[in-house]
Design an enzyme around this catalytic site. Sequence first.
Site, PDB file in Angstrom:
ATOM      1  N   LYS A   1       0.762  -1.281   0.020  1.00  8.21           N
ATOM      2  CA  LYS A   1       0.055  -0.093   0.110  1.00  8.21           C
ATOM      3  C   LYS A   1       0.979   1.232  -0.056  1.00  8.21           C
ATOM      4  O   LYS A   1       1.997   1.111   0.414  1.00  8.21           O
ATOM      5  CB  LYS A   1      -0.995   0.095   1.237  1.00  8.21           C
TER       6      LYS A   1
ATOM      7  N   ASP B   1      -2.188  -1.475  10.421  1.00  4.61           N
ATOM      8  CA  ASP B   1      -2.295  -1.635   9.049  1.00  4.61           C
ATOM      9  C   ASP B   1      -3.194  -2.835   8.332  1.00  4.61           C
ATOM     10  O   ASP B   1      -3.507  -2.711   7.166  1.00  4.61           O
ATOM     11  CB  ASP B   1      -1.038  -1.425   8.217  1.00  4.61           C
TER      12      ASP B   1
END
Length: 290
Positions: A10, A137
Site C-alpha cells: 500500500k 495496517d
Amino acid sequence: MRLSIKAPAKINLSLDVLYKRPDGYHEVKMVMTTIDLADRIELIPLPEEDVIRIVSQNRFVPDDCRNLAYQAAKLMKETFSIRQGVAISITKHIPVAAGLAGGSSDAAATLRGLNKLWQLGLTVRELAELGAQIGSDVAFCVYGGTAVATGRGEIITPIPSPPPCWVVLAKPPIGVSTADVYRNLQLEHVCHPDVDAMVKAIERQDYEDICRLVGNVLEEVTLKKYPEVAHIKEQMKRFGADAVLMSGSGPTVFGLIEHDSRMQRVYNGLRGFCDQVFAVRLLGERHSLD
C-alpha cells in the site's frame, strides 16, 4: 489443498496524525490505496497438530512469533480452536521495513487464506477486526482497494479508487523505525494535509488535484533524520513525477505519473543511484473472499 494468495503493498496518498491518545497510540486519518507490487503467500496444511511454520528465502523475514503472518495464523487457531498445523511460505517482492505495509499485507493474506482453507466462513469485516488485533495496517490490507483509515488505522471506510496511473517507488538501503518517527513527531509544528479534500478529489477522479493534495505529516521527521530520503524525493521531482511523497513512516518515496514515457524517464533516472526501484500500477480493486 494448497492455497496461494497475493499480498499487495500500500501507499499513503494522505497521512495525518491528529493527537496522541490516552492508550499511547496516535489518532490518525489517512487515505491508503493498494499497488501492484505484491508478496506471494502459500498456505500448506501440515499433518502435525498445532504447528505454524514460516518458510522464506528472505533473510530479513523472521520465522517465529515476530512475523505478522505467524501471528495471524496463531490468532485464527486460538480464536476458532483449530488444531491443524500450517506452513506459510512467503515469497517477498515488497521491500522489508519500507513504509509499504509488507508485513501487514502478508498477515492479511494469511487471514483471508486460512478463512478459506479452514472453511470458517468469516466476512471481510470480521477478518479485518481480527487483523486489527495484530497491527494497525492489517485491517486495511484485509480490505484492499482504497480507503480512509481512522482511529489508530484500524477503522476502515472504503472509497472509490483514484484514476489509473503509474507509481514509481524508490527505497534507499536503510530501515526506519516507525516508533522513533512517531516519538519525534511534534504535532504543534507540522503542516497537516487536507485528507477530506483528497477524498473529494478521488471521488471526482481529479488527477491534478490528487497530485496537488498529497501529504504526509511524518515526512518532516524522517527527511530531517535521513537526508538520503530527502535526496530521493528531490531527484524524483527533478525527473518529472507529477506528485512525490514518502509512504508511511518511510523510507520509501513514491511518485505518481500519468504518462508512460515520463514514467520510464523517472524510473531510469532513479535506477542510476538507487538499487530498489519499482514501476507499478495502482491496483484499485478490493479483495474478495472467493
